[in-house]
Write a protein that holds these residues in place. Sequence first.
Motif, PDB file in Angstrom:
ATOM      1  N   TYR A   8       0.840  -1.199   0.000  1.00 20.50           N
ATOM      2  CA  TYR A   8       0.000   0.000   0.000  1.00 20.50           C
ATOM      3  C   TYR A   8       0.878   1.253   0.000  1.00 20.50           C
ATOM      4  O   TYR A   8       0.610   2.203  -0.735  1.00 20.50           O
ATOM      5  N   MET A   9       1.928   1.240   0.788  1.00 22.83           N
ATOM      6  CA  MET A   9       2.839   2.387   0.818  1.00 22.83           C
ATOM      7  C   MET A   9       3.466   2.618  -0.557  1.00 22.83           C
ATOM      8  O   MET A   9       3.622   3.756  -0.999  1.00 22.83           O
ATOM      9  N   HIS A  10       3.778   1.529  -1.249  1.00 22.74           N
ATOM     10  CA  HIS A  10       4.335   1.652  -2.607  1.00 22.74           C
ATOM     11  C   HIS A  10       3.306   2.236  -3.563  1.00 22.74           C
ATOM     12  O   HIS A  10       3.657   3.046  -4.430  1.00 22.74           O
ATOM     13  N   LEU A  11       2.046   1.850  -3.409  1.00 26.69           N
ATOM     14  CA  LEU A  11       1.005   2.412  -4.274  1.00 26.69           C
ATOM     15  C   LEU A  11       0.799   3.894  -4.007  1.00 26.69           C
ATOM     16  O   LEU A  11       0.599   4.677  -4.946  1.00 26.69           O
ATOM     17  N   ILE A  12       0.849   4.290  -2.751  1.00 27.84           N
ATOM     18  CA  ILE A  12       0.725   5.711  -2.424  1.00 27.84           C
ATOM     19  C   ILE A  12       1.906   6.484  -3.011  1.00 27.84           C
ATOM     20  O   ILE A  12       1.741   7.570  -3.575  1.00 27.84           O
ATOM     21  N   GLU A  33     -17.518  14.029 -14.284  1.00 25.12           N
ATOM     22  CA  GLU A  33     -17.235  13.676 -12.893  1.00 25.12           C
ATOM     23  C   GLU A  33     -15.872  14.202 -12.466  1.00 25.12           C
ATOM     24  O   GLU A  33     -14.969  14.370 -13.283  1.00 25.12           O
ATOM     25  N   THR A  34     -15.740  14.415 -11.158  1.00 22.63           N
ATOM     26  CA  THR A  34     -14.473  14.909 -10.624  1.00 22.63           C
ATOM     27  C   THR A  34     -13.487  13.756 -10.423  1.00 22.63           C
ATOM     28  O   THR A  34     -13.864  12.583 -10.457  1.00 22.63           O
ATOM     29  N   VAL A  35     -12.256  14.122 -10.178  1.00 23.49           N
ATOM     30  CA  VAL A  35     -11.199  13.147  -9.904  1.00 23.49           C
ATOM     31  C   VAL A  35     -11.599  12.264  -8.717  1.00 23.49           C
ATOM     32  O   VAL A  35     -11.510  11.029  -8.781  1.00 23.49           O
ATOM     33  N   MET A  36     -12.057  12.876  -7.636  1.00 25.76           N
ATOM     34  CA  MET A  36     -12.408  12.095  -6.444  1.00 25.76           C
ATOM     35  C   MET A  36     -13.618  11.212  -6.700  1.00 25.76           C
ATOM     36  O   MET A  36     -13.661  10.083  -6.208  1.00 25.76           O
ATOM     37  N   ILE A  69     -11.201   0.640   3.017  1.00 23.73           N
ATOM     38  CA  ILE A  69     -11.523   1.497   1.868  1.00 23.73           C
ATOM     39  C   ILE A  69     -11.763   2.926   2.337  1.00 23.73           C
ATOM     40  O   ILE A  69     -11.328   3.882   1.688  1.00 23.73           O
ATOM     41  N   ASP A  70     -12.452   3.086   3.457  1.00 23.16           N
ATOM     42  CA  ASP A  70     -12.654   4.428   4.012  1.00 23.16           C
ATOM     43  C   ASP A  70     -11.312   5.101   4.294  1.00 23.16           C
ATOM     44  O   ASP A  70     -11.129   6.288   4.000  1.00 23.16           O
ATOM     45  N   ALA A  71     -10.366   4.350   4.846  1.00 26.66           N
ATOM     46  CA  ALA A  71      -9.036   4.895   5.139  1.00 26.66           C
ATOM     47  C   ALA A  71      -8.305   5.261   3.847  1.00 26.66           C
ATOM     48  O   ALA A  71      -7.625   6.292   3.777  1.00 26.66           O
ATOM     49  N   ILE A  72      -8.462   4.428   2.824  1.00 30.77           N
ATOM     50  CA  ILE A  72      -7.820   4.710   1.537  1.00 30.77           C
ATOM     51  C   ILE A  72      -8.410   5.971   0.923  1.00 30.77           C
ATOM     52  O   ILE A  72      -7.670   6.839   0.431  1.00 30.77           O
ATOM     53  N   ILE A  73      -9.732   6.109   0.972  1.00 33.19           N
ATOM     54  CA  ILE A  73     -10.382   7.315   0.443  1.00 33.19           C
ATOM     55  C   ILE A  73      -9.874   8.549   1.199  1.00 33.19           C
ATOM     56  O   ILE A  73      -9.579   9.582   0.591  1.00 33.19           O
ATOM     57  N   ASP A  75      -6.960   8.910   2.657  1.00 32.75           N
ATOM     58  CA  ASP A  75      -5.596   9.169   2.177  1.00 32.75           C
ATOM     59  C   ASP A  75      -5.617   9.855   0.819  1.00 32.75           C
ATOM     60  O   ASP A  75      -4.863  10.804   0.580  1.00 32.75           O
ATOM     61  N   LEU A  76      -6.474   9.377  -0.065  1.00 30.27           N
ATOM     62  CA  LEU A  76      -6.567   9.977  -1.399  1.00 30.27           C
ATOM     63  C   LEU A  76      -7.033  11.424  -1.325  1.00 30.27           C
ATOM     64  O   LEU A  76      -6.521  12.285  -2.053  1.00 30.27           O
ATOM     65  N   GLU A  77      -7.991  11.693  -0.448  1.00 30.76           N
ATOM     66  CA  GLU A  77      -8.460  13.070  -0.287  1.00 30.76           C
ATOM     67  C   GLU A  77      -7.335  13.976   0.200  1.00 30.76           C
ATOM     68  O   GLU A  77      -7.231  15.127  -0.226  1.00 30.76           O
TER      69      GLU A  77
END
Length: 118
Positions: A8-12, A33-36, A69-73, A75-77
């Motif tokens: 996951y760290m590598h993907l980030i 649609e937006t990026v998010m 998934i909530d945590a990933i979202i 992080d993405l935000e």
Amino acid sequence: MVTDKDGYMHLIQYLTEHLGLFETPDSQQLCSETVMEWFEDQLSAQIIMVCGQNPSLTFEQRNTVIREIDAIIYDLEEILAKVASHKATQAQILFITEFSGLIKNLFDQEIARLEPVE
């Protein structure tokens, strides 16, 4: 489950290395649609596939997947804060689709490591 793993760290890191892709020149064709929104849609679709492909997951394990998934979202935000509300381009959509598939792969690997539930 996955957010505490090296993959996951590598993907980030992969995402941050490609942030330039999200700087949209005015001349590019934009989607509605937006990026998010694209990230949320793609990740939702991937997680539905993960759960569908693994019907033996317990209620607790499915909840863990949803929390991840909530945590990933989140992080993405944080990472995409400046561009999350921008309309997506076709190149960004392709990247988001690929990235979401890689996230699904992380879940697939972790679920495969779970001991079978009797």
